[in-house]
Design a protein around this motif. Structure first.
Motif, PDB file in Angstrom:
ATOM      1  N   GLY A  23     -17.665  13.081 -28.780  1.00  0.00           N
ATOM      2  CA  GLY A  23     -16.250  12.751 -28.946  1.00  0.00           C
ATOM      3  C   GLY A  23     -16.023  11.891 -30.175  1.00  0.00           C
ATOM      4  O   GLY A  23     -14.882  11.612 -30.555  1.00  0.00           O
ATOM      5  N   TRP A  24     -17.128  11.459 -30.803  1.00  0.00           N
ATOM      6  CA  TRP A  24     -17.023  10.625 -31.996  1.00  0.00           C
ATOM      7  C   TRP A  24     -17.351  11.482 -33.207  1.00  0.00           C
ATOM      8  O   TRP A  24     -18.482  11.954 -33.357  1.00  0.00           O
ATOM      9  CB  TRP A  24     -17.987   9.443 -31.920  1.00  0.00           C
ATOM     10  CG  TRP A  24     -17.830   8.556 -33.122  1.00  0.00           C
ATOM     11  CD1 TRP A  24     -18.338   8.775 -34.370  1.00  0.00           C
ATOM     12  CD2 TRP A  24     -17.068   7.368 -33.206  1.00  0.00           C
ATOM     13  NE1 TRP A  24     -17.938   7.794 -35.238  1.00  0.00           N
ATOM     14  CE2 TRP A  24     -17.159   6.906 -34.547  1.00  0.00           C
ATOM     15  CE3 TRP A  24     -16.311   6.626 -32.279  1.00  0.00           C
ATOM     16  CZ2 TRP A  24     -16.518   5.749 -34.974  1.00  0.00           C
ATOM     17  CZ3 TRP A  24     -15.692   5.470 -32.716  1.00  0.00           C
ATOM     18  CH2 TRP A  24     -15.796   5.035 -34.039  1.00  0.00           C
ATOM     19  N   ARG A  42     -24.851   7.071 -12.012  1.00  0.00           N
ATOM     20  CA  ARG A  42     -23.500   7.389 -11.555  1.00  0.00           C
ATOM     21  C   ARG A  42     -23.081   6.420 -10.463  1.00  0.00           C
ATOM     22  O   ARG A  42     -23.913   5.876  -9.741  1.00  0.00           O
ATOM     23  CB  ARG A  42     -23.433   8.808 -10.985  1.00  0.00           C
ATOM     24  CG  ARG A  42     -23.689   9.927 -11.991  1.00  0.00           C
ATOM     25  CD  ARG A  42     -22.594  10.026 -13.030  1.00  0.00           C
ATOM     26  NE  ARG A  42     -22.671  11.256 -13.770  1.00  0.00           N
ATOM     27  CZ  ARG A  42     -23.299  11.422 -14.944  1.00  0.00           C
ATOM     28  NH1 ARG A  42     -23.912  10.398 -15.516  1.00  0.00           N
ATOM     29  NH2 ARG A  42     -23.300  12.596 -15.534  1.00  0.00           N
ATOM     30  N   ARG A  52     -33.430  12.608 -16.990  1.00  0.00           N
ATOM     31  CA  ARG A  52     -33.022  11.260 -16.602  1.00  0.00           C
ATOM     32  C   ARG A  52     -32.404  11.274 -15.203  1.00  0.00           C
ATOM     33  O   ARG A  52     -31.765  12.249 -14.805  1.00  0.00           O
ATOM     34  CB  ARG A  52     -32.016  10.699 -17.607  1.00  0.00           C
ATOM     35  CG  ARG A  52     -32.649  10.344 -18.938  1.00  0.00           C
ATOM     36  CD  ARG A  52     -31.635   9.728 -19.855  1.00  0.00           C
ATOM     37  NE  ARG A  52     -30.544  10.639 -20.131  1.00  0.00           N
ATOM     38  CZ  ARG A  52     -30.598  11.616 -21.039  1.00  0.00           C
ATOM     39  NH1 ARG A  52     -31.695  11.813 -21.732  1.00  0.00           N
ATOM     40  NH2 ARG A  52     -29.555  12.395 -21.236  1.00  0.00           N
ATOM     41  N   ASN A  62     -24.819   9.241 -32.808  1.00  0.00           N
ATOM     42  CA  ASN A  62     -24.922  10.669 -33.135  1.00  0.00           C
ATOM     43  C   ASN A  62     -25.849  11.008 -34.303  1.00  0.00           C
ATOM     44  O   ASN A  62     -25.669  12.048 -34.952  1.00  0.00           O
ATOM     45  CB  ASN A  62     -23.516  11.269 -33.363  1.00  0.00           C
ATOM     46  CG  ASN A  62     -22.644  11.119 -32.126  1.00  0.00           C
ATOM     47  OD1 ASN A  62     -23.161  10.912 -31.028  1.00  0.00           O
ATOM     48  ND2 ASN A  62     -21.354  11.192 -32.293  1.00  0.00           N
ATOM     49  N   CYS A  90     -25.045  18.225 -25.977  1.00  0.00           N
ATOM     50  CA  CYS A  90     -24.436  16.895 -25.835  1.00  0.00           C
ATOM     51  C   CYS A  90     -23.023  16.994 -26.395  1.00  0.00           C
ATOM     52  O   CYS A  90     -22.829  17.416 -27.537  1.00  0.00           O
ATOM     53  CB  CYS A  90     -25.241  15.826 -26.578  1.00  0.00           C
ATOM     54  SG  CYS A  90     -24.592  14.153 -26.292  1.00  0.00           S
ATOM     55  N   MET A  91     -22.054  16.653 -25.580  1.00  0.00           N
ATOM     56  CA  MET A  91     -20.666  16.626 -26.070  1.00  0.00           C
ATOM     57  C   MET A  91     -20.497  15.400 -26.953  1.00  0.00           C
ATOM     58  O   MET A  91     -20.947  14.307 -26.594  1.00  0.00           O
ATOM     59  CB  MET A  91     -19.691  16.505 -24.893  1.00  0.00           C
ATOM     60  CG  MET A  91     -19.707  17.689 -23.966  1.00  0.00           C
ATOM     61  SD  MET A  91     -18.422  17.482 -22.707  1.00  0.00           S
ATOM     62  CE  MET A  91     -19.195  18.328 -21.333  1.00  0.00           C
ATOM     63  N   SER A 142     -27.121  15.155 -21.075  1.00  0.00           N
ATOM     64  CA  SER A 142     -26.954  15.097 -22.525  1.00  0.00           C
ATOM     65  C   SER A 142     -28.328  15.065 -23.169  1.00  0.00           C
ATOM     66  O   SER A 142     -29.159  14.223 -22.829  1.00  0.00           O
ATOM     67  CB  SER A 142     -26.159  13.854 -22.916  1.00  0.00           C
ATOM     68  OG  SER A 142     -24.839  13.963 -22.433  1.00  0.00           O
ATOM     69  N   ARG A 201     -28.152  19.605 -15.709  1.00  0.00           N
ATOM     70  CA  ARG A 201     -27.463  19.396 -16.979  1.00  0.00           C
ATOM     71  C   ARG A 201     -27.455  17.908 -17.337  1.00  0.00           C
ATOM     72  O   ARG A 201     -27.169  17.066 -16.512  1.00  0.00           O
ATOM     73  CB  ARG A 201     -26.019  19.912 -16.914  1.00  0.00           C
ATOM     74  CG  ARG A 201     -25.373  19.967 -18.276  1.00  0.00           C
ATOM     75  CD  ARG A 201     -23.986  19.317 -18.353  1.00  0.00           C
ATOM     76  NE  ARG A 201     -23.812  18.100 -17.622  1.00  0.00           N
ATOM     77  CZ  ARG A 201     -23.934  16.861 -18.136  1.00  0.00           C
ATOM     78  NH1 ARG A 201     -24.257  16.670 -19.394  1.00  0.00           N
ATOM     79  NH2 ARG A 201     -23.750  15.799 -17.366  1.00  0.00           N
ATOM     80  N   ARG A 219     -30.498  14.638 -26.573  1.00  0.00           N
ATOM     81  CA  ARG A 219     -30.317  13.989 -27.878  1.00  0.00           C
ATOM     82  C   ARG A 219     -31.549  14.124 -28.769  1.00  0.00           C
ATOM     83  O   ARG A 219     -31.703  13.362 -29.717  1.00  0.00           O
ATOM     84  CB  ARG A 219     -29.897  12.527 -27.689  1.00  0.00           C
ATOM     85  CG  ARG A 219     -28.554  12.387 -26.985  1.00  0.00           C
ATOM     86  CD  ARG A 219     -28.036  10.955 -26.954  1.00  0.00           C
ATOM     87  NE  ARG A 219     -26.708  10.860 -26.340  1.00  0.00           N
ATOM     88  CZ  ARG A 219     -26.466  10.697 -25.045  1.00  0.00           C
ATOM     89  NH1 ARG A 219     -27.482  10.610 -24.192  1.00  0.00           N
ATOM     90  NH2 ARG A 219     -25.232  10.632 -24.584  1.00  0.00           N
TER      91      ARG A 219
HETATM   92  C1  LIG Z   1     -15.609  13.494 -23.899  1.00  0.00           C
HETATM   93  C2  LIG Z   1     -17.036  13.057 -24.124  1.00  0.00           C
HETATM   94  C3  LIG Z   1     -17.403  12.461 -25.323  1.00  0.00           C
HETATM   95  C4  LIG Z   1     -18.741  12.078 -25.569  1.00  0.00           C
HETATM   96  N1  LIG Z   1     -19.106  11.591 -26.799  1.00  0.00           N
HETATM   97  C5  LIG Z   1     -20.401  11.323 -27.053  1.00  0.00           C
HETATM   98  C6  LIG Z   1     -20.808  10.945 -28.366  1.00  0.00           C
HETATM   99  O1  LIG Z   1     -20.018  10.879 -29.312  1.00  0.00           O
HETATM  100  N2  LIG Z   1     -22.145  10.680 -28.556  1.00  0.00           N
HETATM  101  C7  LIG Z   1     -23.064  10.795 -27.544  1.00  0.00           C
HETATM  102  O2  LIG Z   1     -24.252  10.556 -27.799  1.00  0.00           O
HETATM  103  N3  LIG Z   1     -22.690  11.156 -26.288  1.00  0.00           N
HETATM  104  C8  LIG Z   1     -21.393  11.432 -26.029  1.00  0.00           C
HETATM  105  N4  LIG Z   1     -21.020  11.868 -24.772  1.00  0.00           N
HETATM  106  C9  LIG Z   1     -22.034  12.036 -23.719  1.00  0.00           C
HETATM  107  C10 LIG Z   1     -21.928  10.958 -22.633  1.00  0.00           C
HETATM  108  O3  LIG Z   1     -22.409   9.746 -23.135  1.00  0.00           O
HETATM  109  C11 LIG Z   1     -22.720  11.438 -21.406  1.00  0.00           C
HETATM  110  O4  LIG Z   1     -22.144  12.624 -20.905  1.00  0.00           O
HETATM  111  C12 LIG Z   1     -22.735  10.397 -20.274  1.00  0.00           C
HETATM  112  O5  LIG Z   1     -23.409   9.228 -20.676  1.00  0.00           O
HETATM  113  C13 LIG Z   1     -23.434  10.927 -19.011  1.00  0.00           C
HETATM  114  O6  LIG Z   1     -24.772  11.339 -19.307  1.00  0.00           O
HETATM  115  P1  LIG Z   1     -25.262  12.831 -19.054  1.00  0.00           P
HETATM  116  O7  LIG Z   1     -24.395  13.746 -19.896  1.00  0.00           O
HETATM  117  O8  LIG Z   1     -26.690  12.857 -19.506  1.00  0.00           O
HETATM  118  O9  LIG Z   1     -25.112  13.154 -17.611  1.00  0.00           O
HETATM  119  C14 LIG Z   1     -19.700  12.249 -24.539  1.00  0.00           C
HETATM  120  C15 LIG Z   1     -19.333  12.836 -23.323  1.00  0.00           C
HETATM  121  C16 LIG Z   1     -18.034  13.255 -23.115  1.00  0.00           C
HETATM  122  C17 LIG Z   1     -17.675  13.930 -21.808  1.00  0.00           C
END
Ligand SMILES: Cc1cc2nc3c(=O)[nH]c(=O)nc-3n(C[C@H](O)[C@H](O)[C@H](O)COP(=O)(O)O)c2cc1C
Length: 181
Positions: free
Chosen positions: A130-131, A169, A165, A71, A127-128, A12, A10, A14
């Motif tokens: 939060g913005w 961590r 990627r 985003n 991709c979560m 993110s 898993r 994009r």
């Molecule tokens: C609560 C939360 C909010 C996030 N908001 C954004 C966001 O607005 N835009 C974005 O591109 N990634 C966002 N992310 C993704 C994180 O940047 C990403 O999970 C982190 O860099 C680790 O990378 P990975 O998910 O590829 O393991 C968010 C993740 C979480 C958990």
């Protein structure tokens, strides 16, 4: 997929291709959120799956920050999942008050993790986000003013060859201790 490889897999995503997400897979994702644990089993969530292209694009636009360049990719995703935080049952609210902990926020995070891990197991990217402009999204999706939107999650198929990627961590020694802080 076994659990440990699933967690590693898993990430993110994009970039998304046009391929729509199958209805059966959406059903499995709903089930993954439905079965998530929550404080006092309050299940304080409503999951809105936005797949109407015009509406989805408007929601995607509302996650974008031109100032921070965030985003831009969200509109590419064929589905946007919006996690709405509902008012928890009174036992969870009382517990949260006495413990001074936002249990409902934990619940939303766990539900979101279930969604993203299930998606990864189905070969889908997420991709979560939060913005986002909460007010604009609430208006677009007719979410009552009294509710909060916890997260928007992009969902779709990554293009072929989307790079896996390496996980940036902290080392385990920097985030885990045994027996003492
Ligand atoms: C609560 C939360 C909010 C996030 N908001 C954004 C966001 O607005 N835009 C974005 O591109 N990634 C966002 N992310 C993704 C994180 O940047 C990403 O999970 C982190 O860099 C680790 O990378 P990975 O998910 O590829 O393991 C968010 C993740 C979480 C958990």
């Amino acid at each position: 997929m076994d659990f440990a490889p699933l967690i590693r897999n898993r990430q993110s995503v994009r970039t998304y291709c046009d391929r729509p997400v199958e209805v059966e897979k959406l059903g499995k994702l709903v089930e993954a959120v439905r079965l998530a644990p929550s404080a006092c089993n309050a299940q304080p969530w409503t999951l809105i799956l936005v797949d109407d292209p015009a509406l989805k694009n408007r929601v995607g636009e509302a996650t974008r920050s031109k100032v921070f360049g965030l985003n831009r990719f969200a509109v590419q995703a064929p589905v946007l999942a919006v996690l709405v935080m509902e008012k928890p049952v009174w036992t969870a609210r009382l517990g949260a008050l006495l413990q001074r902990r936002e249990f409902a926020l934990f619940d939303m995070g766990i539900a979101a993790a279930h969604f993203c891990l299930q998606a990864a197991d189905l070969g889908l990217g997420t991709c979560m986000l939060g913005w986002f402009d909460e007010k604009a999204i609430k208006k677009l999706l007719r979410v009552p003013r009294s509710r909060r939107i916890a997260l928007v999650i992009t969902l779709g198929y990554p293009p072929q060859g989307y790079p896996v990627r390496s996980k940036a961590r902290k080392d385990s020694s920097a985030m885990c201790r045994y027996n003492r802080y």
